[in-house]
Write a protein that holds these residues in place. Sequence first.
Motif, PDB file in Angstrom:
ATOM      1  N   LYS A 138     -78.544  68.280 -13.351  1.00 23.26           N
ATOM      2  CA  LYS A 138     -78.551  67.568 -12.105  1.00 23.26           C
ATOM      3  C   LYS A 138     -80.319  67.510 -11.651  1.00 23.26           C
ATOM      4  N   ILE A 141     -80.775  64.026 -13.042  1.00 25.25           N
ATOM      5  CA  ILE A 141     -79.889  62.968 -12.595  1.00 25.25           C
ATOM      6  C   ILE A 141     -79.741  62.718 -11.071  1.00 25.25           C
ATOM      7  N   VAL A 145     -78.789  59.495  -8.963  1.00 33.31           N
ATOM      8  CA  VAL A 145     -77.420  59.504  -7.824  1.00 33.31           C
ATOM      9  C   VAL A 145     -77.870  58.589  -6.875  1.00 33.31           C
ATOM     10  N   ILE A 152     -70.480  55.593  -7.163  1.00 26.14           N
ATOM     11  CA  ILE A 152     -69.901  56.892  -7.366  1.00 26.14           C
ATOM     12  C   ILE A 152     -68.768  57.214  -6.561  1.00 26.14           C
ATOM     13  N   TYR A 163     -65.843  63.833 -10.305  1.00 24.92           N
ATOM     14  CA  TYR A 163     -67.066  63.060 -10.108  1.00 24.92           C
ATOM     15  C   TYR A 163     -68.185  63.032 -11.446  1.00 24.92           C
ATOM     16  N   THR A 164     -67.799  63.996 -12.554  1.00 21.12           N
ATOM     17  CA  THR A 164     -68.420  63.732 -13.638  1.00 21.12           C
ATOM     18  C   THR A 164     -68.130  62.526 -14.176  1.00 21.12           C
ATOM     19  N   GLU A 167     -69.895  59.822 -12.482  1.00 19.86           N
ATOM     20  CA  GLU A 167     -71.351  59.707 -12.914  1.00 19.86           C
ATOM     21  C   GLU A 167     -71.769  58.913 -14.176  1.00 19.86           C
ATOM     22  N   ASP A 174     -73.209  61.887 -17.558  1.00 23.88           N
ATOM     23  CA  ASP A 174     -72.890  62.774 -16.443  1.00 23.88           C
ATOM     24  C   ASP A 174     -74.003  64.050 -16.609  1.00 23.88           C
ATOM     25  N   HIS A 175     -74.124  64.942 -15.440  1.00 27.12           N
ATOM     26  CA  HIS A 175     -74.992  65.867 -15.472  1.00 27.12           C
ATOM     27  C   HIS A 175     -74.687  66.910 -16.443  1.00 27.12           C
ATOM     28  N   THR A 231     -75.103  67.006  -4.042  1.00 28.59           N
ATOM     29  CA  THR A 231     -74.926  65.934  -4.806  1.00 28.59           C
ATOM     30  C   THR A 231     -73.713  65.174  -4.667  1.00 28.59           C
ATOM     31  N   ASP A 233     -70.678  66.236  -5.503  1.00 28.44           N
ATOM     32  CA  ASP A 233     -69.555  66.708  -6.502  1.00 28.44           C
ATOM     33  C   ASP A 233     -69.042  67.982  -6.020  1.00 28.44           C
TER      34      ASP A 233
END
Length: 275
Positions: A138, A141, A145, A152, A163-164, A167, A174-175, A231, A233
Motif C-alpha cells: 500500500k 499503490i 488509488v 474502484i 476491494y483487492t 484494485e 492489488d496491494h 485507503t 478497503d
Amino acid sequence: MSYLSRIAAQAEKMPPMPTVVTKVIALTSDPDYSTQELINTINMDQAITVHVLRRVNSAFFGLRHKANSLEQAVPQLGAQNVAEVALSSAVAQYFKGNESIWRHSMATALIAKELGRMVNVQDMAALHTGAVLHDVGKTIIAEFVRDVFEEIQHFVTVEGYTYTMAEKEALGIDHAELGGRIAKRWKLAPETVEVICLHHAPAKARIAVRHTNIVCVASHIATATGYGCETGDDEFDVPATALFELRMTRRELDGLVVQMGRMLANASEILELAP
C-alpha cells in the motif's frame, strides 16, 4: 505508461532491506538463537538502536528501570520483544509519508502477537514480520488509488467486488500481490511472502496457514478499533474460514475488538513512526 508499469517502476525504487533487519530475521528464525548475538546485531546500527531504546522505555512496556542500553533492556523485556521492536524500527523507513498505513500495520502486529499467544504459535518472530509488512504494498499503490478511486468504488459498491479485486481491475495489481513481490525482492522467507500476498484470502494459504489467518483477523480487528488505512478497503469482513482456523466465534471476535482497543489505547508511542 500503464498504471501497472508505473507501480512496478516505483516498487523497483524501494531501497533494500537494511542489513540489520535481514540478520535479525535470520537470527530469530532459530529458536535457540543467542541473546548476545541479537544484541550485537542490533547494535550494528546506531539509529535503530536509539529508536529501540526510545520505544522500549515507553509507557507501553512499563519497564521498572529505564534501559540505557540493549544489555539493560533485554533482561527486563525479553529478547523476543526487543527483536520485534528492532524489526519495527528498521522497517519504518518504508512507511514514511504513509502514517495511517504504518499505524494500521503496527496495530495489526500488536494484535497478531496476542492472537498468536492465544493459539500457541511457536514462531512469533516470523508472525511479527508478516504482520508488520502485510500492507507494505500500500505504501506504493496508495498514490495511484487516488487517480482511480471512483472506479474502484464502482467495482466494490455496484459490481460487488472485494476491494483487492477492484484494485486489480483498476490498476492491474492489488496491494497484497504487490507486497508479495516486494517481499520476494527482499528475499524474505516464503512463509512471510505468503502472509503478505494472502492476508485478504487466507483460505488459499498453504505454507503459512496459521500466520496468514492470524494476520487477516488481526488486520480486521485493528481496523475495527480505529486503526484503518484510510485507503478505502477498511470494511472487509473476516472470512468464516479464518475464524474456523483459529477456533473463534463471531462473538469472541467482537469481544477481542473491545479488548484490543483497550490495549492499543496505551500504545500510542509504539504506533507512531520513528522520526
